[in-house]
Write a protein that holds these residues in place. Structure first.
Motif, mmCIF file in Angstrom:
data_model
loop_
_atom_site.group_PDB
_atom_site.id
_atom_site.type_symbol
_atom_site.label_atom_id
_atom_site.label_comp_id
_atom_site.label_asym_id
_atom_site.label_seq_id
_atom_site.Cartn_x
_atom_site.Cartn_y
_atom_site.Cartn_z
ATOM 1 N N LEU A 78 1.072 -1.368 0.058
ATOM 2 C CA LEU A 78 0.494 0.072 0.119
ATOM 3 C C LEU A 78 1.031 1.301 -0.193
ATOM 4 C CD1 LEU A 78 -2.501 -1.282 2.980
ATOM 5 C CD2 LEU A 78 -2.653 -1.215 0.057
ATOM 6 N N ARG A 79 1.960 0.888 0.561
ATOM 7 C CA ARG A 79 3.042 2.490 0.703
ATOM 8 C C ARG A 79 3.656 2.053 -0.799
ATOM 9 N NH1 ARG A 79 2.978 4.488 5.818
ATOM 10 N NH2 ARG A 79 2.369 3.121 7.528
ATOM 11 N N ALA A 80 3.176 3.405 -1.475
ATOM 12 C CA ALA A 80 4.247 3.398 -2.655
ATOM 13 C C ALA A 80 5.604 3.910 -2.614
ATOM 14 C CB ALA A 80 4.016 4.835 -3.224
ATOM 15 N N ALA A 121 1.089 12.055 -4.488
ATOM 16 C CA ALA A 121 -0.716 11.958 -4.473
ATOM 17 C C ALA A 121 -0.763 10.765 -4.272
ATOM 18 C CB ALA A 121 -0.871 11.403 -5.935
ATOM 19 N N TRP A 122 -0.464 9.216 -4.105
ATOM 20 C CA TRP A 122 -0.579 8.589 -3.563
ATOM 21 C C TRP A 122 -0.212 8.642 -2.340
ATOM 22 C CZ3 TRP A 122 -4.169 5.390 -3.108
ATOM 23 C CH2 TRP A 122 -3.521 4.180 -2.637
ATOM 24 N N GLU A 123 0.560 9.149 -1.713
ATOM 25 C CA GLU A 123 0.688 9.170 -0.022
ATOM 26 C C GLU A 123 -0.156 9.845 0.410
ATOM 27 O OE1 GLU A 123 5.184 10.346 0.064
ATOM 28 O OE2 GLU A 123 5.623 8.369 -0.181
ATOM 29 N N THR A 124 -0.251 10.880 -0.087
ATOM 30 C CA THR A 124 -1.849 11.519 0.165
ATOM 31 C C THR A 124 -2.275 11.393 0.402
ATOM 32 O OG1 THR A 124 0.102 13.778 -0.588
ATOM 33 C CG2 THR A 124 -2.131 14.725 -0.018
ATOM 34 N N LEU A 125 -3.091 10.912 -0.495
ATOM 35 C CA LEU A 125 -4.948 9.788 -0.682
ATOM 36 C C LEU A 125 -4.049 9.032 0.430
ATOM 37 C CD1 LEU A 125 -7.269 9.487 -2.272
ATOM 38 C CD2 LEU A 125 -5.863 8.005 -3.221
ATOM 39 N N LEU A 126 -3.565 7.874 0.433
ATOM 40 C CA LEU A 126 -3.560 6.539 1.554
ATOM 41 C C LEU A 126 -3.395 7.287 3.269
ATOM 42 C CD1 LEU A 126 -3.152 3.509 1.976
ATOM 43 C CD2 LEU A 126 -0.575 4.391 2.136
ATOM 44 N N ALA A 127 -3.382 8.626 3.546
ATOM 45 C CA ALA A 127 -2.557 8.924 4.402
ATOM 46 C C ALA A 127 -4.125 9.858 4.500
ATOM 47 C CB ALA A 127 -1.735 10.565 4.508
ATOM 48 N N MET A 128 -4.922 10.218 3.709
ATOM 49 C CA MET A 128 -6.506 10.439 3.887
ATOM 50 C C MET A 128 -7.651 9.345 4.097
ATOM 51 S SD MET A 128 -6.555 13.497 1.583
ATOM 52 C CE MET A 128 -6.566 13.398 0.000
#
Length: 416
Positions: free
Chosen positions: A331-333, A342-349
Motif C-alpha cells: 500500500l505504501r508507494a 499523490a498516492w501517499e497523500t491519498l493513502l494518509a487521508m
C-alpha cells in the motif's frame, strides 16, 4: 497481524494464548476507510456509484468490512484493558464505548429526523422527506416511540447499524471470560449464537420460536435489520485474528486460487449477474438464478448474516490481505515522483478516515440524506452525482482530520 509482548489471557488453566496485537495494522485503517466511502455511496439515494460497490458483485458488502475491521480494532483497543487491568476494568472500558455508541445513535437519529422534517416544513417538494425513511408514525405520535427509541425497541431502518454494533460490543466481556476456559468455549458460544440467529434455518426444522432477534417496532413483528446475534460472527472473527486466537493464514498459491474461485463463482448469483450477465443475453438462466435466490435466501440473508456472506467475505478479504502485502507494504508507494506523492497523500487521508470511523460514519449517514435532497432539486446527471460524491468524500476526510485534531486536545500545554 502485528503482535506485541502484552500478557495474553489464558487459553486454559495454564496454557498461554497467542500474543495479542497492540498496534494498528495499516491494512485495518485502509480497508475500514474504504468502507466508509462505500457506505456513503450506498446510503445516498439513487446514486449510480453504487453500481460498482462490492455488494453488486457478491453477497458481502461494506458492512462486513466495517464490522470485521471493528472487531480487529476492538481487539487492540479493549484487549489491552483486559490484559493489563483485568476483566472488571476491561468490561468498564467496553461499557464506556457502548455508552458512546448509544448516544451517537440517538444523536444521529434526531439530527436526521429534524433535517428531513425541516425539508418538509420549509419547502414545497414532490417528496415528503420524513416518508423516505418511513418515519410517519414517529411524527404522528412521538411520545411512545421516544420511549422505544431510547430503549432500542424502536429501531427504524437506516438507523440499525449502530444498535447492532453496540450489542456486539456488549458481548465482548462474555467472550473474554469464556476465553479463560479455552478458545473452544469462545468458538462454541459464537457459533451457537450465530445458529440461533438464522431464522430461515430454524424455520426449516420447526424451531422458528427460538430465533434470536430484537423487535424493531411495537406495531409489527419486524425485527432489527442487522441482527447482532448473526453479525457477531464476523466481528469476533476479526477480533480473534487480532488477538492471536486465530493464526494468520499463510500466503500460498492454493489459498489464493480457492479464494478467487469462490469470489468469481458467486458473481453470477449476484445483482450484477442477474442484470448484466444473464439479463440481456440469457433470460432463462436469469430466471433460474432468481428462483435460486428466492429458494435459498437464508444462505445469504443480510439481516441474519447468512453463511454465504461469511464465505464470500473471507475469500475476498484474503485476496485483499495478500494483495496489500505483509503489514500493508504494497500500500505504501516507493519513490519520489509526483504520482507517488499523490498516492501517499491519498493513502494518509484514507487511513485517517479509517481511524475515526465512528464519527465519520455518523456524519456520512447525515450527509447522505442531505446529498440526496440536493440531488432531488438540481437533478441527477452523471456530472452532478459525481460532484456530489466527490464533495461527500472530501467532507468525510475533513471530518476525520477535525475529529483527530479535537481528540489530540492541542489546547493542553499550548503556549499563552
Amino acid at each position: 497481524m502485528t503482535s506485541a509482548a502484552d500478557p495474553a489471557i489464558t487459553q486454559g488453566r495454564g496454557a498461554p494464548a497467542a500474543a495479542a496485537a497492540t498496534t494498528r495494522d495499516i491494512r485495518l485503517d485502509f480497508f475500514r476507510g474504504l468502507a466508509m466511502f462505500i457506505i456513503l455511496c450506498a446510503h445516498t439515494p439513487d446514486n449510480f456509484f453504487t453500481s460498482w460497490i462490492p455488494a453488486r458483485f457478491g453477497f458481502s458488502d461494506a458492512t462486513e468490512i466495517f464490522v470485521f475491521c471493528s472487531g480487529m480494532a476492538s481487539a487492540i483497543a479493549f484487549g489491552r484493558s483486559f490484559d493489563r487491568a483485568g476483566w472488571r476494568i476491561g468490561t468498564g472500558r467496553v461499557a464506556f464505548r457502548v455508552w458512546q455508541v448509544y448516544w451517537a445513535h440517538l444523536g444521529m437519529f434526531f439530527v436526521i429526523a429534524a433535517m428531513l422534517s425541516a425539508f418538509d416544513q420549509f419547502g414545497t417538494f414532490e417528496t415528503t422527506y420524513i416518508g423516505t425513511l418511513n418515519l410517519w408514525k414517529f411524527f404522528e405520535d412521538p411520545g411512545p416511540l421516544l420511549v422505544g427509541l431510547f430503549t432500542l425497541t424502536y429501531v427504524p431502518n437506516y438507523f440499525d447499524i449502530l444498535p447492532m454494533y453496540l450489542v456486539i460490543l456488549a458481548m465482548m466481556p462474555l467472550m473474554m471470560a469464556l476465553s479463560r476456559l479455552g478458545l473452544w468455549a469462545v468458538a462454541g458460544a459464537v457459533g451457537l449464537i450465530w445458529i440461533f440467529a438464522q431464522g430461515a434455518l430454524l424455520e426449516q426444522f420447526g424451531l422458528g420460536a427460538l430465533h434470536l432477534a430484537f423487535p424493531a417496532e411495537p406495531w409489527s413483528d419486524r425485527e432489527w435489520f442487522f441482527n447482532p446475534f448473526g453479525w457477531q460472527l464476523i466481528f469476533f472473527t476479526g477480533f480473534a485474528f487480532m488477538r492471536g486466537w486465530l493464526p494468520k493464514p499463510p500466503v500460498n498459491t492454493a489459498l489464493v486460487v480457492v479464494s478467487a474461485v469462490i469470489v468469481i463463482a458467486m458473481i453470477p448469483l449476484s445483482h450484477i449477474g442477474m442484470r448484466e450477465i444473464f439479463g440481456p443475453y440469457a433470460p432463462g438462466i436469469r430466471e433460474a438464478v432468481i428462483e435460486w435466490r428466492i429458494a435459498n435466501r437464508g444462505l445469504f440473508f443480510k439481516s441474519d448474516f447468512g453463511i454465504l456472506r461469511y464465505v464470500h467475505f473471507l475469500a475476498l478479504a484474503y485476496l485483499c490481505w495478500v494483495a496489500a502485502g505483509d503489514g500493508g507494504a504494497r500500500l505504501r508507494a516507493v519513490g519520489t515522483g509526483v504520482l507517488v506523492r499523490a498516492w501517499e497523500t491519498l493513502l494518509a487521508m484514507i487511513l485517517k478516515v479509517g481511524q475515526q470511523s465512528l464519527a465519520v460514519f455518523v456524519f456520512s449517514m447525515v450527509f447522505a440524506r442531505f446529498s440526496g435532497f440536493v440531488m432531488d432539486q438540481v437533478g441527477r446527471t452523471t456530472w452532478t452525482m459525481t460532484l456530489a460524491n466527490l464533495v461527500g468524500f472530501t467532507a468525510l476526510i475533513v471530518v476525520a482530520y477535525s475529529v483527530a485534531w479535537f481528540k489530540s486536545q492541542p489546547w493542553r500545554g499550548a503556549p499563552r
